[in-house]
Structures are given as C-alpha cells and as structure tokens.
Write a protein that holds these residues in place. Structure first.
Motif, mmCIF file in Angstrom:
data_model
loop_
_atom_site.group_PDB
_atom_site.id
_atom_site.type_symbol
_atom_site.label_atom_id
_atom_site.label_comp_id
_atom_site.label_asym_id
_atom_site.label_seq_id
_atom_site.Cartn_x
_atom_site.Cartn_y
_atom_site.Cartn_z
ATOM 1 N N PRO A 1 0.669 -1.147 -0.125
ATOM 2 C CA PRO A 1 0.182 0.098 -0.073
ATOM 3 C C PRO A 1 0.759 1.296 0.171
ATOM 4 C CG PRO A 1 -0.683 -1.612 1.555
ATOM 5 C CD PRO A 1 0.491 -2.212 1.033
ATOM 6 N N ASP A 2 1.988 1.273 0.654
ATOM 7 C CA ASP A 2 2.869 2.431 0.514
ATOM 8 C C ASP A 2 3.322 2.917 -0.756
ATOM 9 O OD1 ASP A 2 4.371 -0.159 0.860
ATOM 10 O OD2 ASP A 2 6.280 1.353 0.698
ATOM 11 N N LEU A 3 3.078 2.001 -1.806
ATOM 12 C CA LEU A 3 3.612 2.398 -3.225
ATOM 13 C C LEU A 3 2.770 3.064 -3.932
ATOM 14 C CD1 LEU A 3 5.346 -1.128 -4.507
ATOM 15 C CD2 LEU A 3 6.370 0.975 -3.698
ATOM 16 N N TYR A 4 1.284 2.963 -3.269
ATOM 17 C CA TYR A 4 -0.067 3.370 -4.098
ATOM 18 C C TYR A 4 0.000 4.892 -4.599
ATOM 19 C CZ TYR A 4 -4.660 5.595 -4.240
ATOM 20 O OH TYR A 4 -5.823 6.161 -4.831
ATOM 21 N N ASN A 5 -0.231 4.961 -6.129
ATOM 22 C CA ASN A 5 -0.241 6.470 -6.645
ATOM 23 C C ASN A 5 -1.666 6.475 -7.333
ATOM 24 O OD1 ASN A 5 -0.045 8.764 -8.433
ATOM 25 N ND2 ASN A 5 2.149 8.067 -8.616
#
Length: 254
Positions: free
Chosen positions: A65-69
């Motif tokens: 989820p930390d990569l979500y763009n």
C-alpha cells in the motif's frame, strides 16, 4: 487494442524487459513498480495498451500500500475503459476492492480516486451497454471536467479509442445506419463525420444520409442447417437399453 486472446496476453508492442517482468515472479517485486509505471505512461503517450502489465501495477499496490499512486490507478482505469466490451475494467476494479488506503503524502492534495471512480464506473457501464450518446453527454458534462482536464487530455487518442468501441458495436449490428445516428454514437458531425466514415472505408449516400457498412461475419444473417446422421445400430442400442431399465407394468386392480 487487443482483438485476440494471444495479443491481449502478449501485445506485439510489449518490450522484452516488460515481457520478462510480467511473465515471471519479478512481477511481484516492488522494486520494479517504477519500471511498470514508466511503461504505463509510455502507453498513455503512444496509444499502446498492455492490460497484464497494468494489472501487475495494481497487484503491487495491493501487496504494498505504501507504493500506491492514485494518478497511476486513474490512468490505468482510463486505458481499460476503452477496451470494452472486454472485461479489463472489471479486472482492474477487482484489484482495488478492500485496498488499504494509506494516508496522503500531502494532506493539501486529497486522493482524487474516490471522487473519480464512480464517474469512471458510470462511463464504463454506458460503453458496455452501447449507450454511446449518453456516454458522450456525460463525458462532456461539468461532472467529468476534472477527469477531462487532468487525465484524459494527457491520454493520446482517448476519444478515438472510445469511437473504436462504438464502431465495433455498429459493425456487429448494422448493415446500414443513418448518418445522424452514427454521428451521435461517435460525437462527430458534418465534415468530421464524413472524413471518419471515409477513413473506415464505408460509403455514405449524400441524398439520403445513409451509411452503408460492408458485410462481415457479425452483421450477415445466414441460416444454419444442422443435419443429424444417426445410424440404425445406434438406435437398437438405445432401444435395448431402455427395455432393460424400464419398470414393469403393473396391472390395474379392479
């Protein structure tokens, strides 16, 4: 746009590096997300499309989820939108369900996806239902201004890709169609419509305004004759089996 299962799974325009990432376990390596995102923006600029590569991005966002763009997700959905009637859009949506939502990197810039996802879903539904005039009316409305001004304007050939969806439906259902009706499906009129029809290789009758669509396997009604060829030995086997399994007849009691 993919027209066969083979070209959908492996588009001819896919670079070897992306083929390696998508086809192997590296598709789940979060360090490769930047390569896949760059490839997505290449698709946006070049009118190419690679559903599996884009699904790999969404899967990485699901696992990390930390990569979500959100901008990447919206662009993926825009590309999938024009794949109708294929299920690409639904496949993408399925990877967004129950997705953990990380806090925004900049509190002053809220996530645009929750606002735009219902709009994109409605546009997709209209395309799936072949309600093309309603699609264009919604797409040109103020409700979709944020999507047009911030996203589809950057997607080269987006409106023509939507017209390709309409053309596929028209070719499958019509042998002739009024130019006004066709224009409402394509959001074109006058010289623009005439030029588009000419580019397709179709003909338009100037006196009646009727556009003739060349024959193709989908718009030609042909009767199919099915002839059964049952041999007598096959029937004897069926009759013998029925006789063996039938229940005995019980006489009526007076």
């Amino acid at each position: 746009m993919a027209t066969t299962a083979a070209s959908w799974a492996s588009p001819p325009t896919r670079p070897p590096l992306i083929e390696t990432l998508v086809s192997g376990v590296d598709r789940y390596n979060p360090s490769n997300v930047g390569i896949l995102e760059d490839y997505l923006y290449h698709q946006i600029r070049s009118q190419e499309y690679d559903c599996l590569a884009n699904l790999a991005i969404l899967k990485l966002y699901q696992f990390n989820p930390d990569l979500y763009n959100p901008d990447v997700v919206i662009n993926i959905l825009i590309k999938a939108l024009t794949s109708s009637p294929f299920p690409d859009f639904s496949l993408c949506i399925s990877l967004l369900d129950d997705r953990p939502t990380p806090p925004p990197a900049n509190p002053d810039e809220p996530d645009p996806l929750p606002q735009l996802l219902p709009v994109l879903s409605r546009l997709h539904a209209l395309l799936q239902q072949c309600r093309f005039p309603q699609f264009w009316a919604l797409y040109r409305s103020d409700a979709v201004e944020a999507l047009r001004d911030n996203y589809t304007v950057e997607c080269v050939g987006f409106e023509d890709a939507v017209r390709d969806v309409a053309i596929r439906a028209v070719k499958a259902a019509f042998t002739s169609i009024g130019s006004a009706r066709l224009g409402s499906y394509l959001d074109l009129s006058g010289d623009e419509l005439n030029a588009y029809v000419e580019k397709l290789g179709w003909t338009i009758d100037a006196s009646t305004g009727v556009v003739s669509i060349p024959p193709n396997p989908d718009n030609q009604i042909e009767s199919t004759v099915v002839q059964e060829n049952i041999q007598l030995p096959q029937l004897t086997k069926v009759i013998a089996h029925a006789a063996q399994t039938s229940l005995p007849v019980v006489s009526a009691v007076n």
